[in-house]
Design a protein around this motif. Structure first.
Motif, PDB file in Angstrom:
ATOM      1  N   ASP A 190     -17.338   5.869  -0.274  1.00 32.02           N
ATOM      2  CA  ASP A 190     -16.190   6.627  -0.761  1.00 32.02           C
ATOM      3  C   ASP A 190     -15.546   5.860  -1.912  1.00 32.02           C
TER       4      ASP A 190
ATOM      5  N   ARG B  82      -2.937  -8.275   1.820  1.00 31.40           N
ATOM      6  CA  ARG B  82      -1.866  -9.243   1.633  1.00 31.40           C
ATOM      7  C   ARG B  82      -0.552  -8.604   2.081  1.00 31.40           C
TER       8      ARG B  82
ATOM      9  N   ASP C 104     -13.719   6.832   4.996  1.00 33.55           N
ATOM     10  CA  ASP C 104     -14.805   5.883   5.284  1.00 33.55           C
ATOM     11  C   ASP C 104     -15.852   6.505   6.203  1.00 33.55           C
TER      12      ASP C 104
ATOM     13  N   SER D 249     -12.867   4.333  -3.564  1.00 28.45           N
ATOM     14  CA  SER D 249     -11.501   3.869  -3.316  1.00 28.45           C
ATOM     15  C   SER D 249     -11.069   2.835  -4.348  1.00 28.45           C
ATOM     16  N   ASP D 250     -12.015   2.065  -4.863  1.00 22.59           N
ATOM     17  CA  ASP D 250     -11.679   1.042  -5.871  1.00 22.59           C
ATOM     18  C   ASP D 250     -11.739   1.606  -7.289  1.00 22.59           C
TER      19      ASP D 250
ATOM     20  N   PRO E 143      -7.056 -16.866  -3.114  1.00 29.75           N
ATOM     21  CA  PRO E 143      -8.505 -16.916  -3.286  1.00 29.75           C
ATOM     22  C   PRO E 143      -9.091 -15.552  -3.612  1.00 29.75           C
TER      23      PRO E 143
ATOM     24  N   PRO F 177      -9.824  -7.179   0.132  1.00 28.88           N
ATOM     25  CA  PRO F 177      -8.391  -7.416   0.167  1.00 28.88           C
ATOM     26  C   PRO F 177      -7.725  -6.953  -1.124  1.00 28.88           C
ATOM     27  N   ASP F 178      -6.419  -6.833  -1.089  1.00 31.26           N
ATOM     28  CA  ASP F 178      -5.699  -6.339  -2.255  1.00 31.26           C
ATOM     29  C   ASP F 178      -5.277  -7.484  -3.151  1.00 31.26           C
ATOM     30  N   LYS F 179      -4.771  -7.121  -4.293  1.00 37.03           N
ATOM     31  CA  LYS F 179      -4.519  -8.130  -5.313  1.00 37.03           C
ATOM     32  C   LYS F 179      -3.507  -9.192  -4.859  1.00 37.03           C
ATOM     33  N   ALA F 180      -3.772 -10.389  -5.183  1.00 34.00           N
ATOM     34  CA  ALA F 180      -2.874 -11.510  -4.921  1.00 34.00           C
ATOM     35  C   ALA F 180      -3.354 -12.632  -5.810  1.00 34.00           C
TER      36      ALA F 180
ATOM     37  N   ASP G  65     -18.129  -1.044   4.706  1.00 44.48           N
ATOM     38  CA  ASP G  65     -16.827  -0.458   5.051  1.00 44.48           C
ATOM     39  C   ASP G  65     -16.805   0.160   6.434  1.00 44.48           C
TER      40      ASP G  65
ATOM     41  N   GLU H 221     -11.240 -12.343  -3.424  1.00 51.83           N
ATOM     42  CA  GLU H 221     -11.593 -11.568  -2.236  1.00 51.83           C
ATOM     43  C   GLU H 221     -13.023 -11.814  -1.756  1.00 51.83           C
TER      44      GLU H 221
ATOM     45  N   HIS I 104       0.814  -1.226   0.000  1.00 49.57           N
ATOM     46  CA  HIS I 104       0.000   0.000   0.000  1.00 49.57           C
ATOM     47  C   HIS I 104       0.840   1.265   0.000  1.00 49.57           C
TER      48      HIS I 104
ATOM     49  N   TYR J 222     -10.418  -0.944 -10.411  1.00 50.95           N
ATOM     50  CA  TYR J 222      -9.259  -1.706 -10.000  1.00 50.95           C
ATOM     51  C   TYR J 222      -9.739  -2.923  -9.232  1.00 50.95           C
ATOM     52  N   ARG J 223      -9.328  -4.072  -9.700  1.00 47.90           N
ATOM     53  CA  ARG J 223      -9.749  -5.306  -9.036  1.00 47.90           C
ATOM     54  C   ARG J 223      -8.692  -5.690  -8.005  1.00 47.90           C
ATOM     55  N   HIS J 224      -9.056  -5.597  -6.731  1.00 44.02           N
ATOM     56  CA  HIS J 224      -8.103  -5.964  -5.676  1.00 44.02           C
ATOM     57  C   HIS J 224      -7.913  -7.464  -5.629  1.00 44.02           C
ATOM     58  N   PHE J 225      -6.855  -7.862  -4.960  1.00 38.54           N
ATOM     59  CA  PHE J 225      -6.546  -9.259  -4.595  1.00 38.54           C
ATOM     60  C   PHE J 225      -6.239 -10.114  -5.796  1.00 38.54           C
TER      61      PHE J 225
ATOM     62  N   HIS K 115     -20.781  -1.294  -6.589  1.00 41.25           N
ATOM     63  CA  HIS K 115     -21.085  -1.717  -5.214  1.00 41.25           C
ATOM     64  C   HIS K 115     -22.354  -1.045  -4.701  1.00 41.25           C
TER      65      HIS K 115
END
Lengths: 333, 333
Positions: A221, B132, A81, A223-224, B10, B4-7, B36, B12, A60, A330-333, A232
């Protein structure tokens, strides 16, 4: 404040006394950081809003990011948030997991960043925990706010016909990250600095957010990325939306970037880290919204309309024609 | 719950849906983890007690510690802080920083540990953040409790003449760590298991703690070691103390260990991780304390007396003679 664990570096009590006690000095809730807990007397008629977010070095933030901006970003992400919930921030708890060998100067800068933002947002440190880690540094912050009972803004609640609004400007943080990564070379230095600054230091819309309860029907907010977060909001509300891409608010630097490359609209609509408030409000709310904007000095523009769920999410141009966006956030994780 | 952030691992949403949503399912405060933020309606007449603690792999737990006990220890360490404040636990926020490549099975075990303790302590997950990390795993938990207004127990408040009391038994966790590190070989297997279990899984004295307000004059939980934490209580209270070392409560396994080596009294008086409540109470409180003990099935014994500050802290034997202790508590950092 729980004492930190064993390490070579500065003595735990010195660390707490020098870095953290001043941040808690004027908060009765912090009990002078002597009690391993904070005590909050809720305001009668209010409910408590709690949020928690973590930042990990290398994930981050970058190892060479200034400590001051890392601390402020962590605090601001959490305040964002609360703002999107319509809550007034009251205080925060902080966990610092310092990497072994972190220079005291870095820790001091971190605390100075918090001190600066405490003044801006009128909050104090209520407590925390300081630990050491052999791995990347990480920081976790719990922000506590209050909202009049029954008035918290939620993601669900938008109805077909509501207007969709957003505070501030979009895309600056995503464009700022491009600058930091060596992109947008054609842009002037001042614009590059502006964008980079917006990436490092979001502007949580606290003053506007805490006035939006009673006006907005749903909020979150950004953020993504706008389109992802709109998704969402619509999913939880059981709604669709029409978004007028040409109405997305741009900063001067953002406009300059898009003048160089129209394709950057993708970063505006899909990039993340904006920390602006996206909200829905019923028809007839424009005067109240304009009042919030004027009173708090926060730009707020209407960018679209909530539709029935079956309509889906539709980005359109000024003529109402569909706009194809490659990625919707942006796709997290 | 922030995604969660990108990884690689599994997805998110699967992760939140499978691991965390069930932990939050019966808590209205969690808003189904869709917002949130958590929303807590404070109980009228109560104040909110908040505490936060983190655990880092390799520092606070071992990489091969069972996920279930790591999760439960994190929760229990925080509940112990609430218990020592006289607070009734209400809910918690959780940050999981999973190390890249953490097997889903480990995450599941972690969640199962939380689920088991949620039942025992009557609390639910209210929200959190999943990130992550390339480094060691770390977990941060904010526990939220409530206490009748003005009744929170604090470290300060003990007066000369007050009795000093402790719940449960002391030293088991410190002895358990020795067992885990290959020590105490002369001890029987059952005793070794008992001690190891007490190290892995503290027993926060929630039921007793939430009944001690109105009785205790000062309290804290013993995490740094009895003598160190007694020092904290006395320092904040502006007091001294006499501690009768022969009265320190021992488990059966603890007695067996001391029968092998009397010097292990150092681990009882100075070791950490007990998570028992040390408290002071004015003369005449014995009946009320006995009632709390009986009502909650919590052993509580008197181990000493608060003295004026000038007397210092005095460990004594059964004949009132000074006992020399080598180290007065585990020194963190």
């Amino acid at each position: 404040m729980t004492p930190p664990d064993k390490a070579d570096a500065p003595d735990e009590f010195e660390l707490i006394a020098e870095l953290f006690a001043p941040l808690a000095a004027s908060a009765p809730e912090a009990l002078a950081l002597k009690d391993d807990a904070a005590l909050h007397a809720p305001t009668p008629g209010c409910e408590t809003v709690l949020t928690i977010d973590a930042m990990v070095e290398g994930v981050h933030f970058l190892p060479d990011d200034p400590a001051e901006s890392v601390a402020r970003k962590l605090l601001r992400v959490n305040l964002s948030d609360l703002a999107a919930k319509g809550a007034t921030p009251r205080g925060y708890l902080l966990v610092t997991a310092w990497r072994d060998g972190t220079p005291l100067a870095w820790m001091r800068d971190f605390a100075h960043g918090l001190a600066a933002d405490q003044k801006i947002f009128g909050i104090q440190l209520w407590g925390g925990d300081t630990v050491r880690t052999p791995g990347p540094a990480s920081f976790t912050l719990t922000a506590i706010g209050e909202v009049p009972a029954g008035q918290m803004l939620r993601r669900g609640g938008a109805s077909a016909g509501d207007g969709l609004y957003v505070t501030g400007t979009l895309g600056d943080a995503a464009l700022g990250l491009m600058v930091l990564q060596g992109g947008l070379e054609g842009l002037g230095a001042a614009h590059r600095d502006d964008l980079e600054g917006r990436y490092r230091l979001p502007e949580p819309r606290v003053a506007a957010g805490m006035r939006l309860h009673g006006i907005a029907s749903a909020a979150l907010d950004v953020s993504d990325g706008l389109m992802a977060d709109l998704g969402h909001l619509c999913a939880v509300s059981g709604a669709g939306a029409r978004i007028e891409i040409e109405r997305l608010p741009l900063s001067e630097a953002g406009r300059a970037a898009l003048a160089l490359d129209k394709g950057l609209i993708e970063a505006v609509a899909g990039g993340g880290d904006d920390y602006e408030i996206l909200f829905a409000a019923p028809a007839g709310s424009d005067a109240a919204i304009a009042h919030v904007a004027a009173e708090t000095g926060t730009p707020i523009v209407r960018i679209g309309t909530v539709l029935p769920a079956a309509e889906g999410i539709n980005p359109v141009d000024g003529a109402g024609q569909p706009v194809a966006l490659k990625h919707l956030g942006y796709r997290h994780f």
